[in-house]
Design an enzyme around this catalytic site. Structure first.
Site, PDB file in Angstrom:
ATOM      1  N   ASP A 132       3.855   9.082  -9.898  1.00 43.57           N
ATOM      2  CA  ASP A 132       3.292  10.408 -10.127  1.00 43.57           C
ATOM      3  C   ASP A 132       3.682  10.920 -11.512  1.00 43.57           C
ATOM      4  O   ASP A 132       4.750  10.578 -12.039  1.00 43.57           O
ATOM      5  CB  ASP A 132       3.807  11.396  -9.076  1.00 43.57           C
ATOM      6  N   ARG A 182      -4.666   6.664 -11.913  1.00 46.04           N
ATOM      7  CA  ARG A 182      -5.163   7.858 -11.221  1.00 46.04           C
ATOM      8  C   ARG A 182      -5.391   8.961 -12.247  1.00 46.04           C
ATOM      9  O   ARG A 182      -4.487   9.309 -13.016  1.00 46.04           O
ATOM     10  CB  ARG A 182      -4.156   8.352 -10.177  1.00 46.04           C
TER      11      ARG A 182
END
Length: 306
Positions: A132, A182
């Site tokens: 992340d 992502r």
């Protein structure tokens, strides 16, 4: 002012008890967080996988300030991956990891070592890891650790945030063969010097970054709930001749479940971002404090399943 109030509430045990026990807010939490325990995460993962969705699990907790806390987070992920494999939930389920939870803020080497152990456990379980991205002060560190991890674990995924002015350049660097990336809009409150401030500017940047990733050799993961951007993603896939196996959509748990089901029904890979853990209250409150406009976002999600 609103951000200050939310942050104060995030530190209040009384408000946490109220949120956890009041009927409406309790249901709200269950809508967006799988639960506090690993068993809760496994149950929710099974339900999502049975519905034809892929999953990425996030063990909540970002305020890691000691090596012991970082080690505990590592061990939770390693145990989670083992249990996912034992339950036959991999490779449909992977994990998302915040390096700050592994010690990044006080010891980058420790964070790397912990992340490497999680990547090794993921490989043994037959799945992978995505790192992340957090606020802009950690971007270079996170990408440096990503590059080191990819030497032994090339499937480790990256996250890039379209609201940062640097992201188009980062997309070009990462749009390489086998590179999982992502692309999200970004949720942190950032200064104008590093981030676009208006929704229109962020959306335009998202499309530019999407075009770079979809035209490249990597594996784009389009994380958005925006109907316009989803439609553009479908169009770009056709334009660049990308079949459903060469990219995916990603959405948060509890957000637009009917749209997730629609896309999956049309043959796309749809991955649900599934948070769980004891720090569920801090997670929700921090998301709201980072951008108080997220109050409207979560409110719309409660009122609409589409």
């Amino acid at each position: 002012m609103l951000r200050t109030v939310i942050l104060a509430a995030s530190r209040s045990p009384q408000v946490e008890r109220l949120v956890a026990t009041a009927p409406f807010t309790r249901d709200l939490v269950r809508r967006f967080v799988a639960g506090a325990k690993t068993d809760d995460a496994l149950r929710a993962t099974r339900e999502l996988v049975d519905d034809g969705l892929a999953v990425t699990l996030d063990n909540l907790g970002e305020d890691t300030v000691t090596p012991e806390q970082a080690t505990a987070t590592r061990d939770e992920y390693v145990g989670l991956l083992r249990r996912l494999a034992e339950a036959g939930l991999t490779p449909a389920a992977e994990v998302s990891v915040k390096l700050s939870a592994l010690g990044q803020m006080f010891d980058e080497q420790l964070a790397y070592d912990n992340a490497r152990a999680i990547c090794a456990a993921a490989e043994e379980a037959g799945t992978t890891v995505t790192l992340d991205m957090e606020d802009h002060t950690t971007t270079d560190s996170t990408l440096d650790i990503l590059a080191k991890l990819r030497k032994d674990h090339p499937s480790t995924g990256a996250v890039l945030q379209a609201y940062l002015r640097r992201t188009e350049s980062d997309c070009r660097e990462l749009a390489t063969a086998g590179s999982r990336v992502r692309l999200c809009k970004g949720a942190y409150k950032e200064p104008e010097s590093v981030a676009y401030q208006s929704a229109r500017e962020v959306d335009k940047s998202y499309v530019r970054c999407m075009n770079i990733l979809m035209s490249g050799d990597g594996y784009p993961m389009l994380a958005t709930h925006d109907p316009r951007l989803i439609a553009i993603g479908e169009d770009r896939a056709r334009w660049f001749d990308r079949g459903p196996e060469r990219f995916e959509f990603q959405m948060l748990y509890g957000i637009r479940p009917e749209e997730q089901a629609r896309l999956a029904g049309e043959g796309y890979t749809v991955r649900t971002y599934l948070p769980y853990g004891e720090d569920w209250y801090g997670y929700l409150m921090r998301r709201l404090a980072e951008r108080p406009a997220n109050l409207m976002f979560f409110g719309r999600a409660v009122l609409s399943k589409k």
